[in-house]
Structures are given as structure tokens and as C-alpha cells.
Design a protein around this motif. Sequence first.
Motif, PDB file in Angstrom:
ATOM      1  N   ARG A 198       0.854  -1.189   0.000  1.00 35.20           N
ATOM      2  CA  ARG A 198       0.000   0.000   0.000  1.00 35.20           C
ATOM      3  C   ARG A 198       0.892   1.241   0.000  1.00 35.20           C
ATOM      4  O   ARG A 198       1.362   1.693   1.043  1.00 35.20           O
ATOM      5  N   ALA A 199       1.121   1.757  -1.196  1.00 33.34           N
ATOM      6  CA  ALA A 199       2.035   2.895  -1.345  1.00 33.34           C
ATOM      7  C   ALA A 199       1.415   4.156  -0.751  1.00 33.34           C
ATOM      8  O   ALA A 199       0.302   4.533  -1.105  1.00 33.34           O
ATOM      9  N   ARG A 200       2.164   4.800   0.130  1.00 29.95           N
ATOM     10  CA  ARG A 200       1.655   5.955   0.858  1.00 29.95           C
ATOM     11  C   ARG A 200       2.138   7.290   0.303  1.00 29.95           C
ATOM     12  O   ARG A 200       1.644   8.345   0.710  1.00 29.95           O
ATOM     13  N   SER A 201       3.136   7.262  -0.544  1.00 30.37           N
ATOM     14  CA  SER A 201       3.656   8.501  -1.112  1.00 30.37           C
ATOM     15  C   SER A 201       4.174   8.225  -2.515  1.00 30.37           C
ATOM     16  O   SER A 201       4.349   7.067  -2.917  1.00 30.37           O
ATOM     17  N   ARG A 202       4.434   9.271  -3.252  1.00 31.72           N
ATOM     18  CA  ARG A 202       4.825   9.154  -4.658  1.00 31.72           C
ATOM     19  C   ARG A 202       6.125   8.383  -4.855  1.00 31.72           C
ATOM     20  O   ARG A 202       6.315   7.752  -5.895  1.00 31.72           O
ATOM     21  N   ASP A 203       7.031   8.445  -3.858  1.00 32.64           N
ATOM     22  CA  ASP A 203       8.334   7.802  -4.042  1.00 32.64           C
ATOM     23  C   ASP A 203       8.629   6.750  -2.981  1.00 32.64           C
ATOM     24  O   ASP A 203       9.783   6.388  -2.766  1.00 32.64           O
ATOM     25  N   GLN A 204       7.596   6.239  -2.321  1.00 31.43           N
ATOM     26  CA  GLN A 204       7.837   5.193  -1.329  1.00 31.43           C
ATOM     27  C   GLN A 204       8.191   3.866  -1.987  1.00 31.43           C
ATOM     28  O   GLN A 204       9.005   3.106  -1.466  1.00 31.43           O
ATOM     29  N   TYR A 205       7.588   3.594  -3.136  1.00 27.01           N
ATOM     30  CA  TYR A 205       7.721   2.288  -3.791  1.00 27.01           C
ATOM     31  C   TYR A 205       8.787   2.377  -4.871  1.00 27.01           C
ATOM     32  O   TYR A 205       8.570   2.939  -5.935  1.00 27.01           O
ATOM     33  N   HIS A 206       9.965   1.841  -4.594  1.00 29.60           N
ATOM     34  CA  HIS A 206      11.102   1.931  -5.508  1.00 29.60           C
ATOM     35  C   HIS A 206      11.455   0.521  -5.976  1.00 29.60           C
ATOM     36  O   HIS A 206      12.239  -0.182  -5.356  1.00 29.60           O
ATOM     37  N   LEU A 207      10.797   0.088  -7.051  1.00 29.18           N
ATOM     38  CA  LEU A 207      11.042  -1.238  -7.635  1.00 29.18           C
ATOM     39  C   LEU A 207      11.785  -1.083  -8.953  1.00 29.18           C
ATOM     40  O   LEU A 207      11.302  -0.400  -9.857  1.00 29.18           O
ATOM     41  N   GLU A 208      12.943  -1.706  -9.055  1.00 24.50           N
ATOM     42  CA  GLU A 208      13.681  -1.725 -10.326  1.00 24.50           C
ATOM     43  C   GLU A 208      13.266  -2.996 -11.041  1.00 24.50           C
ATOM     44  O   GLU A 208      13.817  -4.066 -10.787  1.00 24.50           O
ATOM     45  N   TYR A 209      12.286  -2.891 -11.938  1.00 25.14           N
ATOM     46  CA  TYR A 209      11.805  -4.097 -12.607  1.00 25.14           C
ATOM     47  C   TYR A 209      11.983  -4.032 -14.115  1.00 25.14           C
ATOM     48  O   TYR A 209      11.544  -4.909 -14.834  1.00 25.14           O
ATOM     49  N   GLY A 210      12.627  -2.974 -14.603  1.00 23.53           N
ATOM     50  CA  GLY A 210      12.942  -2.944 -16.024  1.00 23.53           C
ATOM     51  C   GLY A 210      13.997  -3.976 -16.360  1.00 23.53           C
ATOM     52  O   GLY A 210      13.925  -4.668 -17.377  1.00 23.53           O
ATOM     53  N   TYR A 211      14.998  -4.104 -15.495  1.00 21.84           N
ATOM     54  CA  TYR A 211      16.062  -5.089 -15.677  1.00 21.84           C
ATOM     55  C   TYR A 211      15.995  -6.164 -14.600  1.00 21.84           C
ATOM     56  O   TYR A 211      16.663  -7.180 -14.710  1.00 21.84           O
ATOM     57  N   SER A 212      15.228  -5.915 -13.545  1.00 21.41           N
ATOM     58  CA  SER A 212      15.055  -6.849 -12.432  1.00 21.41           C
ATOM     59  C   SER A 212      16.390  -7.467 -12.044  1.00 21.41           C
ATOM     60  O   SER A 212      16.571  -8.684 -12.085  1.00 21.41           O
ATOM     61  N   CYS A 213      17.304  -6.606 -11.642  1.00 20.28           N
ATOM     62  CA  CYS A 213      18.694  -7.027 -11.446  1.00 20.28           C
ATOM     63  C   CYS A 213      18.959  -7.440 -10.010  1.00 20.28           C
ATOM     64  O   CYS A 213      18.911  -6.618  -9.086  1.00 20.28           O
ATOM     65  N   MET A 214      19.242  -8.713  -9.805  1.00 24.30           N
ATOM     66  CA  MET A 214      19.637  -9.187  -8.486  1.00 24.30           C
ATOM     67  C   MET A 214      20.903  -8.444  -8.046  1.00 24.30           C
ATOM     68  O   MET A 214      21.846  -8.288  -8.815  1.00 24.30           O
ATOM     69  N   GLY A 215      20.909  -7.975  -6.823  1.00 17.59           N
ATOM     70  CA  GLY A 215      22.046  -7.229  -6.308  1.00 17.59           C
ATOM     71  C   GLY A 215      21.872  -5.722  -6.351  1.00 17.59           C
ATOM     72  O   GLY A 215      22.704  -4.981  -5.832  1.00 17.59           O
ATOM     73  N   TYR A 216      20.777  -5.248  -6.933  1.00 22.23           N
ATOM     74  CA  TYR A 216      20.547  -3.805  -7.054  1.00 22.23           C
ATOM     75  C   TYR A 216      20.221  -3.157  -5.717  1.00 22.23           C
ATOM     76  O   TYR A 216      20.613  -2.011  -5.449  1.00 22.23           O
ATOM     77  N   GLU A 217      19.515  -3.870  -4.853  1.00 15.68           N
ATOM     78  CA  GLU A 217      18.822  -3.239  -3.739  1.00 15.68           C
ATOM     79  C   GLU A 217      19.736  -2.529  -2.737  1.00 15.68           C
ATOM     80  O   GLU A 217      19.455  -1.392  -2.336  1.00 15.68           O
ATOM     81  N   ILE A 218      20.800  -3.177  -2.292  1.00 12.92           N
ATOM     82  CA  ILE A 218      21.637  -2.583  -1.240  1.00 12.92           C
ATOM     83  C   ILE A 218      22.357  -1.336  -1.748  1.00 12.92           C
ATOM     84  O   ILE A 218      22.278  -0.275  -1.116  1.00 12.92           O
ATOM     85  N   PRO A 219      23.071  -1.400  -2.888  1.00 22.81           N
ATOM     86  CA  PRO A 219      23.707  -0.163  -3.362  1.00 22.81           C
ATOM     87  C   PRO A 219      22.703   0.918  -3.739  1.00 22.81           C
ATOM     88  O   PRO A 219      22.958   2.104  -3.500  1.00 22.81           O
ATOM     89  N   ALA A 220      21.564   0.530  -4.303  1.00 17.76           N
ATOM     90  CA  ALA A 220      20.554   1.535  -4.637  1.00 17.76           C
ATOM     91  C   ALA A 220      20.043   2.223  -3.380  1.00 17.76           C
ATOM     92  O   ALA A 220      19.783   3.436  -3.385  1.00 17.76           O
ATOM     93  N   ALA A 221      19.880   1.460  -2.303  1.00 17.24           N
ATOM     94  CA  ALA A 221      19.443   2.062  -1.039  1.00 17.24           C
ATOM     95  C   ALA A 221      20.433   3.112  -0.570  1.00 17.24           C
ATOM     96  O   ALA A 221      20.039   4.160  -0.029  1.00 17.24           O
ATOM     97  N   ILE A 222      21.715   2.847  -0.779  1.00 21.39           N
ATOM     98  CA  ILE A 222      22.730   3.832  -0.413  1.00 21.39           C
ATOM     99  C   ILE A 222      22.541   5.106  -1.234  1.00 21.39           C
ATOM    100  O   ILE A 222      22.571   6.225  -0.703  1.00 21.39           O
ATOM    101  N   GLY A 223      22.334   4.946  -2.558  1.00 24.56           N
ATOM    102  CA  GLY A 223      22.117   6.114  -3.403  1.00 24.56           C
ATOM    103  C   GLY A 223      20.875   6.886  -3.025  1.00 24.56           C
ATOM    104  O   GLY A 223      20.877   8.127  -2.990  1.00 24.56           O
ATOM    105  N   VAL A 224      19.778   6.176  -2.720  1.00 26.06           N
ATOM    106  CA  VAL A 224      18.538   6.847  -2.324  1.00 26.06           C
ATOM    107  C   VAL A 224      18.743   7.591  -1.011  1.00 26.06           C
ATOM    108  O   VAL A 224      18.290   8.739  -0.853  1.00 26.06           O
TER     109      VAL A 224
END
Length: 625
Positions: A430-456
Motif C-alpha cells: 500500500r504505497a503511501r507517497s509518490r516515491d515510497q515504492y522503488h522497484l527496479e523491474y525494467g532489468y530486475s537485477c539481483m544485487g541492485y537493492e543494497i547499493p541503490a538504497a545507499i544512493g537513495v
Amino acid sequence: MTIRLTVAQALVRFLAAQYTERDGVRQRLISATWGIFGHGNVAGLGQALVEYGDEMPFHQGRNEQSMVHAAVGYARQSNRLSTHAVTTSIGPGATNLVTGAALATINRLPVLLLPGDIFATRVADPVLQQLEVPYAGDISVNDSLRPVSKYFDRVTRPEALIPAALQAMRVLTDPVETGAVTLALPQDVQAEAYDWPDEFFAERTWVVRRPGADPTELAEAIRAIRSAQRPLVIAGGGVHHSRAEEALAEFASATGIPVASTQAGKGSLRHDHPQDVGGVGHTGTATANELARQADLVIGVGTRYTDFTTASGTLFTGDGVRFLNLNIASFDGHKLAGMPLVADARSGLTELTEALQMHAHRVTGTYVDEYTLDKERWEQRVDACYEADEPDIRPTQPQVLGALDALVDESDVIINAAGSLPGDLHKLWRARSRDQYHLEYGYSCMGYEIPAAIGVKMAAPDRNVWALVGDGTYLMMPTEIVTAVQEGIAIKLLLIQNHGYASIGGLSESVGGERFGTAYRYQSDDGTYTGAPLPVDLAANVASLGMRVLRAKTVRDLRAALEEARAADTPTCVYVETETADTVSGAPPAQAWWDVPVAETATRASAVKARELYERHVSTRRRHL
């Protein structure tokens, strides 16, 4: 006037003077540089970053691919108006960029790649890590970045940097063309001095435009909407890139047209907006997919219409269904033989709303009542998945999401990319804000989440940022935990242990593959991985990299651990093993098909049965011409 600098020094100073502007807001385009140094960039860009460290912040990475993911996460959280550069040495450092570059370009997110390259002068040939190509002397491993870059240039002379750098900035800031941009930098050229014109280092502001719709296309779009009885909006990632969420909400409220969302578009409307009907496609809700099957007009806003969205061409099957595609890219505007409305998403939605309000256009109350009731039924299914009547047992994956859902507010950001989690999240979250839901599903790349969290987190330091990963994804790329610890970036890691590739295991079973090679278990005598689970301790691994770990064995433990992690001001991991190791999650099954071809001939009963079902689904595919 000129100033004598090396090519690398000139590039760093140039990048520090580049800005973007949209809607009157101006910011740095390249706000920092990530790097891992080797012989291909240490004396060039490495020295330049030391020389001008006050102008260009630097971040040390552990893996070149993950540095790109961090830059992409930062760029997405920054609405594509600011990003990072990534520098590597030659050889494996450069080729490690390819996966990250593909992810950036597929998701249309800007990132600047600066790999070192072999000697332009060829005085040392071959150099360490050089790929020799007998038929061409001007090819290096960096050429593998060409097909995954939106712009590529090899700077073989100092003066060539000026046009190459300007073209790179143009592409990075173009909302249609943006993606990975690569400037390959031969290591000798990086260190070569040149007399640069002062004008090259003057501040430049790249305006990110918001083009409006062509009057003829706009008039056709209005006629199509007014004549539709069962219209449905499909909100894609372009809604977020344009910051068009408010414009979409106004359009939906004014017309009563329901809004479904792709993975990239989820959160375009809050989950409790009356017109939000949830995710659409293979991982979508029953509500949205039933509306899609009966729609007579599909209004795509900023979507690429991937096979997950269209259910591989089997979802939009209504009689006479037409497509109206509002997209800033003409390429996407013409998909599915649709009527193109080529414009910025916010501009286009505003123009449509104003025109339709002049006609007092709104869908029928019967249609609104229908999808409102269906949405209520789906929300009851979500509640049932999240509910945990027995708090002292091991949670299911949906119960893990339910515990997190009960804790967060609109300031939290959740990040995911691969495994069984994207399907559960698209259906249930249940997305509560415009940028709460950050899914990378264009490439669905395993390993994206931890470094992306750092960038966010770098882009939004006051937000709670959660990286949601399964054990398969975690083992792909945990290295940037060290970076988070080193720089004190307080990301939250929710690590779910289900002993293997659960998502692909479920898919394998459905297509006759019998879950072959998808479990993290010992080998049995027949060579299959069906023995006891492996005695790995991922929580201990996380702790060994310097991150604080909270172990949760039950639903009750999980709730307490998540609350403690959310309040922490240091990088913190919540580790939980889910109840069912051999199934995906226990969430509602797929509400639409996805085409994964099944063996046309086989002797095993599972494959024969899967092929029969496959052929039934294929027979429902529709080409929109």
C-alpha cells in the motif's frame, strides 16, 4: 584566456559546473563521483579528484556494478535531475559496468560512466588487461558498453573532450534519450595536459523541458476519452519522472477513470485514492486486471508496456479496445498501434483535464461503483495475507511485508528488484507517497537493492530507506554493506531467508522444470539439489561486514526488530527466515499470464501438462494492429 590542465582535471572541473533546471529549481547535475582505482584511472581521474576534491565529492565503492546501482538509485530519487559519475580502471573494472549500464538505460535513468581505456598512442601494446582484437586496433573491452549506453565516445585527443563532454550532458538531461552515458578515457590521454578555454568551465544550466501536446493529437485524445465507456489509465514510471502525480490525481478525480500501475508507476496515486486500483499485469491485482480485460480504451501514461504489463499480449482483450499513449517518447507513444499523445506527462495530463472539464466529462456512476467494490474485495485479500493470528510462529513472506506495512509511514522508501518479492509487493503493498515504492523491474537485477538504497539515502538523508532482499539476491552483491558502514549511511536491510531462488523455483514448477537447480540445498544421489538446506548463516555474514544485525524467529520478534531498525541511526539489518522454504510466498496467485515458452516435446508428465496449459494461454494472445 586558457588554463593548462590534464584531461582528467579538466573533466572534473567541467562536471562540477554543470546544472539542471526544471520548474525553476536548479541543482547540480553530477553531484558526486564513485570510484575504484587501478592502473587505468589512478594517475588520471584519481589524481584529478584529489586535486579538485573541494569541487567534486568522492565515494569509494567495492564493486563497479554496484557503484552504478548506487548512482542510479540516487538519480531516480532525484527525479533524474541529478546523478553521479562512476570511474573505473580498464579491463574487469570496466566490464563490470555493463550490467549497471544496461539497468540504467532500460529504466531510462541517467548515470555517467568514466572507464579507463588502453593507450591511445599505442606505445604500450598490449597493456595489462587489454583485450587484443586482431582485426581492429581501436577496439577495447569498453566497446561492450556501446549497446547499453545512450551515448558513447572514446576521447583519444585532449581537445576531443570538449564536444564529447557537451554531448554527454545533453543526453543525460534529455528526458527522452537519457540513460547510461559512457566516456571511455585512455589512460595516457587522462594524464595529458592541454590549454583549455576558460569558457569550457563556465557554469552551464541544462533546462529539462516539459513539452506540451500537439493540438491535433490532443483533440483526437479528447474525442477518444469522451467516447469510451470503460477507460482505464495505466500509470508507468514516466509519471514519477515527470513529477506528474498531482496532475494524474486531478485527472482521475475529475473524470472518475480508474488508475492501474506498472511496477515503475506504483505510487503514482496513493493506495487509498478512490481511483487507484493497484498493480496491473502478471503481478497485478484482480481488480486492475479485470478492468484491463474489459477496457475499451487504455490510456497509457509514461509506460513502455512490457510483457509483464500486457500479460504477454493476453490482457487487453475487450472488443474494439484502443490505446491512447501519453508519453514524452514518440517510440513509446506509438506502441500497440495506439494513438500517440507525445508530451511531458504532467503537461499532457493537465491539458487533458482542462479540456475534459470544459465538457464536464465523467465516467458513469455504475462503472465507479463496480471498480470501487472490486477494490474493497481485493483489500480484504491483502488483509488476509498480512494477518498473523499466531505471533509466535515463523512468518510467511506476506506476513513479513504486513509487519513492515504496519510500521512505515509516507516518509519511508522501500527498494526491491528481483525474486518473489516484486510480485508480492506489486499485488499487496500500500504505497503511501509518490516515491515510497522503488522497484527496479525494467532489468530486475539481483544485487541492485543494497547499493541503490545507499544512493537513495544520499539523495534523501532524512528518509528511512529499506532494502528488501532474499537470500539469492543478497549473495549476488552484499559488498556495499561495507560502504554503508564506512560512510555511516543508515540504510535498513530486510533480509529474508527462503533457501534458494524461490521465485524461479515456482516458475520452474509451472513450466515443467520441476524446480531443478533452484534450491540452496545439498546435492542428492541423483544429482539434484534436493538434500538438506545448506548450513549458511547470512546474518553472520552481514555482521562480519560491519552492519548491526537483528535476528527475528517469529512474527512477534519481527515486529520488534523492524521497529528497532527503523529507529536506528546506523546501518541495520533485520534477518528473518520465512515459514515455507519450498514455495514462493503464499500471496494470491498471478491474476494474469506471463509467456515463458514450455518444451514443445517431452516425456516427463510435468512438462507435458505444462505444455498443454501453455498452448491454451497462447491461443488467447492478441496482436493490436
